[in-house]
Write a protein that holds these residues in place. Sequence first.
Motif, PDB file in Angstrom:
ATOM      1  N   LEU A 130      32.141  36.101  11.476  1.00 27.32           N
ATOM      2  CA  LEU A 130      31.155  35.324  10.729  1.00 27.32           C
ATOM      3  C   LEU A 130      31.559  35.208   9.258  1.00 27.32           C
ATOM      4  O   LEU A 130      31.472  34.125   8.665  1.00 27.32           O
ATOM      5  CB  LEU A 130      29.776  35.976  10.858  1.00 27.32           C
ATOM      6  N   LYS A 131      32.027  36.286   8.683  1.00 29.34           N
ATOM      7  CA  LYS A 131      32.472  36.259   7.282  1.00 29.34           C
ATOM      8  C   LYS A 131      33.638  35.298   7.092  1.00 29.34           C
ATOM      9  O   LYS A 131      33.670  34.528   6.136  1.00 29.34           O
ATOM     10  CB  LYS A 131      32.896  37.667   6.833  1.00 29.34           C
ATOM     11  N   LYS A 132      34.602  35.361   8.010  1.00 30.75           N
ATOM     12  CA  LYS A 132      35.781  34.488   7.900  1.00 30.75           C
ATOM     13  C   LYS A 132      35.416  33.029   8.125  1.00 30.75           C
ATOM     14  O   LYS A 132      35.849  32.149   7.382  1.00 30.75           O
ATOM     15  CB  LYS A 132      36.853  34.911   8.913  1.00 30.75           C
ATOM     16  N   LYS A 133      34.628  32.782   9.147  1.00 27.25           N
ATOM     17  CA  LYS A 133      34.271  31.412   9.512  1.00 27.25           C
ATOM     18  C   LYS A 133      33.497  30.717   8.390  1.00 27.25           C
ATOM     19  O   LYS A 133      33.714  29.546   8.105  1.00 27.25           O
ATOM     20  CB  LYS A 133      33.428  31.445  10.792  1.00 27.25           C
ATOM     21  N   ARG A 134      32.610  31.439   7.751  1.00 25.27           N
ATOM     22  CA  ARG A 134      31.748  30.856   6.716  1.00 25.27           C
ATOM     23  C   ARG A 134      32.186  31.209   5.292  1.00 25.27           C
ATOM     24  O   ARG A 134      31.516  30.841   4.340  1.00 25.27           O
ATOM     25  CB  ARG A 134      30.299  31.314   6.928  1.00 25.27           C
ATOM     26  N   HIS A 135      33.270  31.944   5.171  1.00 26.44           N
ATOM     27  CA  HIS A 135      33.787  32.356   3.862  1.00 26.44           C
ATOM     28  C   HIS A 135      32.721  33.095   3.042  1.00 26.44           C
ATOM     29  O   HIS A 135      32.540  32.838   1.856  1.00 26.44           O
ATOM     30  CB  HIS A 135      34.335  31.155   3.079  1.00 26.44           C
ATOM     31  N   LEU A 136      32.041  34.000   3.716  1.00 26.62           N
ATOM     32  CA  LEU A 136      30.980  34.782   3.074  1.00 26.62           C
ATOM     33  C   LEU A 136      31.368  36.261   3.119  1.00 26.62           C
ATOM     34  O   LEU A 136      31.261  36.905   4.153  1.00 26.62           O
ATOM     35  CB  LEU A 136      29.645  34.566   3.794  1.00 26.62           C
TER      36      LEU A 136
END
Length: 178
Positions: A92-98
């Motif tokens: 999720l962090k990688k996909k949304r750059h969060l």
Amino acid sequence: MVGGTETILDVVDDLKNSDILKEESSALKDMFGGDFDFAREEIKSFTSFFEQNEASEKEIITLYPGFDENYDKAVKEADTLLKELEEYLVKLKKKRHLKKLKYIKRSNNYYQIEVSSDVVSFLPPELKRSNEDKECGRTQIFASQESLENARGLIAAESKQEALRNPFFRKKYTGRQN
């Protein structure tokens, strides 16, 4: 507890060696309710299936692998679910750059995702705001169906570990073996 019991055993050994406990009217003998029958071998047996320093630090006793097959299975199940939860958050962090997403590990929001209010608009639609979340200004709590299912599974696996560990310690402590 174990260190304290060993200290008591040292004191009792000293008392036994001094013949104080052999006296018929001994107050010390009355204090123990008769002969003191808790041996060093029992203490060593009790402490042989877990790491004492780790137990002191974490305040929980974890059995050594291989000591109980069912417990090992429960640990493996919990580890697998925890890994899945961590992988979900990394993706999720990688996909949304969060980068600032993190899990909350308190009871009513166990493994739900804490999100800074300024990035809520960047979250994928499968993440839903938690009903239990009280608006706290800078952060909000979200979860997806997948993360909630994994968290429920993790809670069940951890409960299973606890259920398997507790009776074992009671049996071991009282000297009864399987």
